[in-house]
Motif scaffolding. Structure first.
Motif, PDB file in Angstrom:
ATOM      1  N   GLN A  28       0.851  -1.091  -0.023  1.00 21.76           N
ATOM      2  CA  GLN A  28       0.140   0.076   0.032  1.00 21.76           C
ATOM      3  C   GLN A  28       0.822   1.237  -0.033  1.00 21.76           C
ATOM      4  O   GLN A  28       0.623   2.107  -0.575  1.00 21.76           O
ATOM      5  CB  GLN A  28      -0.861  -0.009   1.225  1.00 21.76           C
ATOM      6  N   LYS A  29       1.938   1.278   0.932  1.00 21.57           N
ATOM      7  CA  LYS A  29       2.808   2.586   0.762  1.00 21.57           C
ATOM      8  C   LYS A  29       3.347   2.706  -0.556  1.00 21.57           C
ATOM      9  O   LYS A  29       3.594   3.768  -0.995  1.00 21.57           O
ATOM     10  CB  LYS A  29       3.884   2.030   1.869  1.00 21.57           C
ATOM     11  N   TYR A  30       3.749   1.470  -1.264  1.00 19.65           N
ATOM     12  CA  TYR A  30       4.376   1.771  -2.604  1.00 19.65           C
ATOM     13  C   TYR A  30       3.405   2.237  -3.383  1.00 19.65           C
ATOM     14  O   TYR A  30       3.553   3.053  -4.532  1.00 19.65           O
ATOM     15  CB  TYR A  30       4.782   0.365  -3.185  1.00 19.65           C
ATOM     16  N   GLN A  31       2.302   1.963  -3.450  1.00 19.90           N
ATOM     17  CA  GLN A  31       1.056   2.452  -4.284  1.00 19.90           C
ATOM     18  C   GLN A  31       0.775   3.939  -4.044  1.00 19.90           C
ATOM     19  O   GLN A  31       0.442   4.747  -4.940  1.00 19.90           O
ATOM     20  CB  GLN A  31      -0.364   1.670  -4.184  1.00 19.90           C
ATOM     21  N   ILE A  32       0.849   4.177  -2.791  1.00 23.87           N
ATOM     22  CA  ILE A  32       0.478   5.603  -2.378  1.00 23.87           C
ATOM     23  C   ILE A  32       1.615   6.686  -2.842  1.00 23.87           C
ATOM     24  O   ILE A  32       1.548   7.694  -3.461  1.00 23.87           O
ATOM     25  CB  ILE A  32       0.546   5.709  -0.916  1.00 23.87           C
ATOM     26  N   LYS A  33       2.848   6.006  -2.914  1.00 27.77           N
ATOM     27  CA  LYS A  33       4.094   6.788  -3.397  1.00 27.77           C
ATOM     28  C   LYS A  33       3.854   7.113  -4.968  1.00 27.77           C
ATOM     29  O   LYS A  33       4.200   8.117  -5.496  1.00 27.77           O
ATOM     30  CB  LYS A  33       5.398   6.014  -2.957  1.00 27.77           C
ATOM     31  N   ARG A  34       3.433   6.201  -5.521  1.00 29.43           N
ATOM     32  CA  ARG A  34       3.133   6.335  -6.963  1.00 29.43           C
ATOM     33  C   ARG A  34       2.192   7.447  -7.210  1.00 29.43           C
ATOM     34  O   ARG A  34       2.152   8.117  -8.204  1.00 29.43           O
ATOM     35  CB  ARG A  34       2.693   4.993  -7.713  1.00 29.43           C
ATOM     36  N   THR A 101       1.987   8.698   6.081  1.00 31.40           N
ATOM     37  CA  THR A 101       2.275   8.927   7.563  1.00 31.40           C
ATOM     38  C   THR A 101       1.417   7.777   8.268  1.00 31.40           C
ATOM     39  O   THR A 101       1.887   7.239   9.355  1.00 31.40           O
ATOM     40  CB  THR A 101       1.696  10.262   8.118  1.00 31.40           C
ATOM     41  N   SER A 102       0.084   7.416   7.913  1.00 32.71           N
ATOM     42  CA  SER A 102      -0.688   6.624   8.794  1.00 32.71           C
ATOM     43  C   SER A 102      -0.052   5.017   8.207  1.00 32.71           C
ATOM     44  O   SER A 102      -0.059   4.330   9.448  1.00 32.71           O
ATOM     45  CB  SER A 102      -2.204   6.727   8.155  1.00 32.71           C
ATOM     46  N   LEU A 103       0.157   4.907   7.302  1.00 38.41           N
ATOM     47  CA  LEU A 103       0.763   3.598   7.052  1.00 38.41           C
ATOM     48  C   LEU A 103       2.165   3.241   7.632  1.00 38.41           C
ATOM     49  O   LEU A 103       2.286   2.102   8.140  1.00 38.41           O
ATOM     50  CB  LEU A 103       1.162   3.562   5.542  1.00 38.41           C
ATOM     51  N   ASN A 104       3.108   4.523   7.943  1.00 42.60           N
ATOM     52  CA  ASN A 104       4.218   4.169   8.558  1.00 42.60           C
ATOM     53  C   ASN A 104       3.835   4.164   9.931  1.00 42.60           C
ATOM     54  O   ASN A 104       4.510   3.131  10.667  1.00 42.60           O
ATOM     55  CB  ASN A 104       5.074   5.569   8.401  1.00 42.60           C
ATOM     56  N   GLN A 105       2.850   4.575  10.501  1.00 37.16           N
ATOM     57  CA  GLN A 105       2.327   4.333  11.845  1.00 37.16           C
ATOM     58  C   GLN A 105       2.155   2.702  12.170  1.00 37.16           C
ATOM     59  O   GLN A 105       2.123   2.249  13.094  1.00 37.16           O
ATOM     60  CB  GLN A 105       1.522   5.523  12.422  1.00 37.16           C
ATOM     61  N   ASN A 106       1.394   2.416  11.249  1.00 40.18           N
ATOM     62  CA  ASN A 106       0.581   1.257  11.185  1.00 40.18           C
ATOM     63  C   ASN A 106       1.920   0.084  11.063  1.00 40.18           C
ATOM     64  O   ASN A 106       1.682  -1.121  11.973  1.00 40.18           O
ATOM     65  CB  ASN A 106      -0.263   0.675  10.236  1.00 40.18           C
ATOM     66  N   LEU A 107       2.788   0.462  10.268  1.00 38.20           N
ATOM     67  CA  LEU A 107       4.088  -0.568   9.946  1.00 38.20           C
ATOM     68  C   LEU A 107       4.886  -0.663  11.440  1.00 38.20           C
ATOM     69  O   LEU A 107       5.236  -1.662  11.876  1.00 38.20           O
ATOM     70  CB  LEU A 107       4.945  -0.166   9.045  1.00 38.20           C
ATOM     71  N   ALA A 108       5.029   0.514  11.957  1.00 44.03           N
ATOM     72  CA  ALA A 108       5.528   0.645  13.159  1.00 44.03           C
ATOM     73  C   ALA A 108       5.283  -0.245  14.254  1.00 44.03           C
ATOM     74  O   ALA A 108       5.650  -0.860  15.027  1.00 44.03           O
ATOM     75  CB  ALA A 108       5.908   2.114  13.484  1.00 44.03           C
ATOM     76  N   GLU A 109       3.655  -0.089  14.489  1.00 52.48           N
ATOM     77  CA  GLU A 109       2.938  -0.913  15.427  1.00 52.48           C
ATOM     78  C   GLU A 109       2.897  -2.263  15.154  1.00 52.48           C
ATOM     79  O   GLU A 109       3.048  -2.937  16.164  1.00 52.48           O
ATOM     80  CB  GLU A 109       1.520  -0.229  15.314  1.00 52.48           C
TER      81      GLU A 109
END
Length: 178
Positions: A28-34, A101-109
């Motif tokens: 999902q992070k990759y898709q958002i970056k694109r 930002t939300s995805l990074n927080q989920n990944l960290a969790e």
């Protein structure tokens, strides 16, 4: 050989949910970056951008660069659209990437949960350990037999010494244990 296959498949069943979640969030992070990249290429209006102005020393300390066009500032992800530099300061017009930002927080969790570094979990485990410790006593039950020789007819009496077998009540009492 058969036992090893069973063991490997059981180990995979334990690890798979966390790994699949991690891979899914990374995808999902990759898709958002694109998507953000194409938005920037198509052109964004300046009113949609956030201006971050920092001194050069602050920029070196506070910006965590992911690559040349993206950084993290105060826990939020930004994609750089424009950049201007003066003698002592730097200005970045950025796309504030809330989704990343939300995805990074989920990944960290997810990672913290996998590694057992979750603060809520540690607090609950501490309360549970305190609760279980309050149920058991480490003191040894003592008793002693006494002889009363002064009495005319000799008799034996037993005295039981009771000590405080209930551990002290934790103060302040636990709010909730689960």
């Amino acid at each position: 050989m058969k036992k090893q296959l069973i063991l490997i498949s059981l180990l995979f069943c334990l690890i798979a949910p966390a790994m699949v979640t991690y891979l899914y969030l990374n995808h999902q992070k990759y898709q958002i970056k694109r998507e953000v990249k194409w938005k920037i290429i198509d052109g964004l209006d300046r009113s949609e951008l956030v201006l971050i102005q920092l001194s050069k020393s602050e920029a070196k300390e506070k910006l965590e660069w992911e690559h040349s066009k993206e950084f993290e500032y105060l826990g939020e992800m930004y994609d750089v659209v424009e950049f201007a530099e003066t003698a002592d300061s730097v200005k970045y017009w950025c796309w504030w990437d809330h989704e990343e930002t939300s995805l990074n927080q989920n990944l960290a969790e997810v990672v913290n949960t996998l590694l057992g570094n979750h603060s809520d979990k540690k607090e609950k485990e501490g309360k549970l350990i305190t609760f279980y410790q309050s149920l058991f006593s480490e003191k040894v039950f003592q008793w002693s037999a006494l002889h009363f020789n002064r009495m005319s007819n000799s008799s034996i009496a037993y005295e039981f010494i009771f000590e405080d077998y209930i551990n002290s009540i934790p103060s302040p009492p636990p709010q909730m244990i689960v």
